[in-house]
Design an enzyme around this catalytic site. Sequence first.
Site, PDB file in Angstrom:
ATOM      1  N   HIS A   8     -13.674 -18.723 -29.357  1.00 43.67           N
ATOM      2  CA  HIS A   8     -12.244 -18.375 -29.384  1.00 43.67           C
ATOM      3  C   HIS A   8     -11.416 -19.635 -29.632  1.00 43.67           C
ATOM      4  O   HIS A   8     -11.030 -20.335 -28.700  1.00 43.67           O
ATOM      5  CB  HIS A   8     -11.847 -17.697 -28.064  1.00 43.67           C
ATOM      6  CG  HIS A   8     -10.471 -17.104 -28.104  1.00 43.67           C
ATOM      7  ND1 HIS A   8     -10.215 -15.796 -27.757  1.00 43.67           N
ATOM      8  CD2 HIS A   8      -9.272 -17.624 -28.472  1.00 43.67           C
ATOM      9  CE1 HIS A   8      -8.917 -15.546 -27.902  1.00 43.67           C
ATOM     10  NE2 HIS A   8      -8.329 -16.658 -28.330  1.00 43.67           N
ATOM     11  N   HIS A  10      -8.298 -20.961 -32.299  1.00 45.32           N
ATOM     12  CA  HIS A  10      -7.355 -20.699 -33.401  1.00 45.32           C
ATOM     13  C   HIS A  10      -7.233 -21.946 -34.262  1.00 45.32           C
ATOM     14  O   HIS A  10      -6.980 -23.043 -33.740  1.00 45.32           O
ATOM     15  CB  HIS A  10      -5.979 -20.348 -32.843  1.00 45.32           C
ATOM     16  CG  HIS A  10      -5.952 -19.076 -32.048  1.00 45.32           C
ATOM     17  ND1 HIS A  10      -5.529 -17.877 -32.565  1.00 45.32           N
ATOM     18  CD2 HIS A  10      -6.315 -18.816 -30.770  1.00 45.32           C
ATOM     19  CE1 HIS A  10      -5.614 -16.935 -31.642  1.00 45.32           C
ATOM     20  NE2 HIS A  10      -6.096 -17.475 -30.541  1.00 45.32           N
ATOM     21  N   ASP A  12      -4.839 -22.949 -36.328  1.00 45.44           N
ATOM     22  CA  ASP A  12      -3.543 -23.646 -36.216  1.00 45.44           C
ATOM     23  C   ASP A  12      -3.407 -24.337 -34.861  1.00 45.44           C
ATOM     24  O   ASP A  12      -2.842 -25.420 -34.764  1.00 45.44           O
ATOM     25  CB  ASP A  12      -2.362 -22.693 -36.487  1.00 45.44           C
ATOM     26  CG  ASP A  12      -2.492 -21.334 -35.821  1.00 45.44           C
ATOM     27  OD1 ASP A  12      -3.484 -21.103 -35.090  1.00 45.44           O
ATOM     28  OD2 ASP A  12      -1.599 -20.482 -36.028  1.00 45.44           O
ATOM     29  N   GLY A 164      -1.156 -12.835 -31.214  1.00 49.37           N
ATOM     30  CA  GLY A 164       0.311 -12.815 -31.148  1.00 49.37           C
ATOM     31  C   GLY A 164       0.814 -12.427 -29.771  1.00 49.37           C
ATOM     32  O   GLY A 164       0.068 -12.422 -28.797  1.00 49.37           O
ATOM     33  N   HIS A 191      -7.200  -9.909 -28.469  1.00 42.61           N
ATOM     34  CA  HIS A 191      -6.555 -10.546 -27.330  1.00 42.61           C
ATOM     35  C   HIS A 191      -6.019  -9.432 -26.419  1.00 42.61           C
ATOM     36  O   HIS A 191      -5.309  -8.539 -26.898  1.00 42.61           O
ATOM     37  CB  HIS A 191      -5.362 -11.379 -27.782  1.00 42.61           C
ATOM     38  CG  HIS A 191      -5.709 -12.703 -28.392  1.00 42.61           C
ATOM     39  ND1 HIS A 191      -6.261 -12.833 -29.631  1.00 42.61           N
ATOM     40  CD2 HIS A 191      -5.549 -13.964 -27.909  1.00 42.61           C
ATOM     41  CE1 HIS A 191      -6.435 -14.115 -29.900  1.00 42.61           C
ATOM     42  NE2 HIS A 191      -6.017 -14.830 -28.871  1.00 42.61           N
ATOM     43  N   GLU A 194      -3.964 -11.027 -21.246  1.00 44.08           N
ATOM     44  CA  GLU A 194      -3.534 -12.428 -21.194  1.00 44.08           C
ATOM     45  C   GLU A 194      -2.058 -12.462 -20.759  1.00 44.08           C
ATOM     46  O   GLU A 194      -1.744 -12.905 -19.670  1.00 44.08           O
ATOM     47  CB  GLU A 194      -3.713 -13.083 -22.577  1.00 44.08           C
ATOM     48  CG  GLU A 194      -3.222 -14.523 -22.641  1.00 44.08           C
ATOM     49  CD  GLU A 194      -3.139 -15.062 -24.067  1.00 44.08           C
ATOM     50  OE1 GLU A 194      -3.069 -14.279 -25.027  1.00 44.08           O
ATOM     51  OE2 GLU A 194      -3.111 -16.306 -24.198  1.00 44.08           O
ATOM     52  N   ASP A 271      -9.309 -21.846 -27.105  1.00 43.82           N
ATOM     53  CA  ASP A 271      -8.105 -21.164 -27.588  1.00 43.82           C
ATOM     54  C   ASP A 271      -7.357 -22.061 -28.591  1.00 43.82           C
ATOM     55  O   ASP A 271      -7.448 -21.838 -29.795  1.00 43.82           O
ATOM     56  CB  ASP A 271      -7.179 -20.741 -26.431  1.00 43.82           C
ATOM     57  CG  ASP A 271      -6.310 -19.532 -26.790  1.00 43.82           C
ATOM     58  OD1 ASP A 271      -6.596 -18.868 -27.797  1.00 43.82           O
ATOM     59  OD2 ASP A 271      -5.359 -19.255 -26.045  1.00 43.82           O
TER      60      ASP A 271
HETATM   61  N1  ADE Z   1      -2.361 -17.302 -31.038  1.00 41.98           N
HETATM   62  C1  ADE Z   1      -2.721 -18.540 -30.699  1.00 41.98           C
HETATM   63  N2  ADE Z   1      -3.041 -18.609 -29.398  1.00 41.98           N
HETATM   64  C2  ADE Z   1      -2.866 -17.358 -28.907  1.00 41.98           C
HETATM   65  C3  ADE Z   1      -3.033 -16.782 -27.653  1.00 41.98           C
HETATM   66  N3  ADE Z   1      -3.442 -17.495 -26.606  1.00 41.98           N
HETATM   67  N4  ADE Z   1      -2.755 -15.468 -27.505  1.00 41.98           N
HETATM   68  C4  ADE Z   1      -2.334 -14.745 -28.547  1.00 41.98           C
HETATM   69  N5  ADE Z   1      -2.170 -15.233 -29.769  1.00 41.98           N
HETATM   70  C5  ADE Z   1      -2.439 -16.543 -29.947  1.00 41.98           C
HETATM   71 ZN    ZN Z   2      -6.301 -16.872 -28.583  1.00 45.22          ZN
END
Ligand code: ADE
Ligand code: ZN
Length: 324
Positions: A8, A10, A12, A164, A191, A194, A271
């Site tokens: 997990h 991302h 970016d 998102g 996701h 969270e 993350d």
């Molecule tokens: N995009 C980047 N990190 C995220 C996260 N923790 N939860 C949802 N979207 C994300």
């Molecule tokens: Zn994430």
Amino acid sequence: MDKYIDLHLHLDGAVTPDIARKLAKMQNIALPEDEEELKKLLTVQEDCQSLTEFLKCFDLPLSLMQTAEGLREAVRLVADNIRSQGVIYAEIRFAPQLHTQKGMTQEDAVNAALEGLRKTELKANLILCLMRGEGNEEQNEETFRLAKKYLVEDGGVVALDLAGAEALFPTAGYKDIFKRVKEAGIPFTMHAGEAAGPESIKAALESGATRIGHGVRAYEDPEVVKLIKDKGIVLEMCPTSNRQTHAIPDMSKYPLVEYLNQGIKVTLNTDDMGIEGTTLAEEYRYMEKGFGLTIEQKKILLGNAIDAAFTTQEVKEQLRKTIV
Ligand code: ADE
Ligand code: ZN
């Protein structure tokens, strides 16, 4: 060096100040010269209160990935970086629809990321993210179409995700599209649990998700915990991210070890390591020092990650041999 697996991560969110400088230089994009100033722009501030606020940190890294070159090199640099930190397999996720500000199509973005993947020695695959939001239904449909077109079992696009602002756009609103994703035979994670509670996890499970991004708030509903356990659902947990977004009110009660003890298939991930200022090695140390994670439990986390990886049995076998 210890070995790790990140399921997990991302793209970016994994841009460090050093990677940002490299991406900016090759594209003639101006960045603040002062290191501290750049760091401030790229990393989450101490007073961040929520996921919605946290997600505002992504503007700068995304601005560096709006060309095929920028996106390709970002994949390569991020992959090389985590490889140098001991990661032996990663699933790098990104949302193609966030890379179209300068004229790339989503398909250009997917191709650029695939090129980046071919340029690194890290064993890695790509997960394409659909985005929660308003008015982006067509963009999500296009990402779904691209996942169908580019899906492979290994060495490229292997799955979809939903990312998102979970608190603003509930998971239940994405049941229809993920029902079709499931029917199309595309593996996916979502996701959930969270920035929203167990009802969000329930909605993800009803959509057929077998892996959940975070799922940390499952403990709020013991029935959901039981459901996760009984169905063998895998949780992609990311503690530093959860601390910074205040996913749970009391970090001293972070439930990762508790979930493991209950027999839930937990994995440990970063993350958004660039934005959070962490590494996967640090996440392991955090759980060891703060929550008494044992060496045996570390092995279980790694084994769970291998079992849950969106890749072939052959690759999994190879990974199992590498970690012993
Ligand atoms: N995009 C980047 N990190 C995220 C996260 N923790 N939860 C949802 N979207 C994300
Ligand atoms: Zn994430």
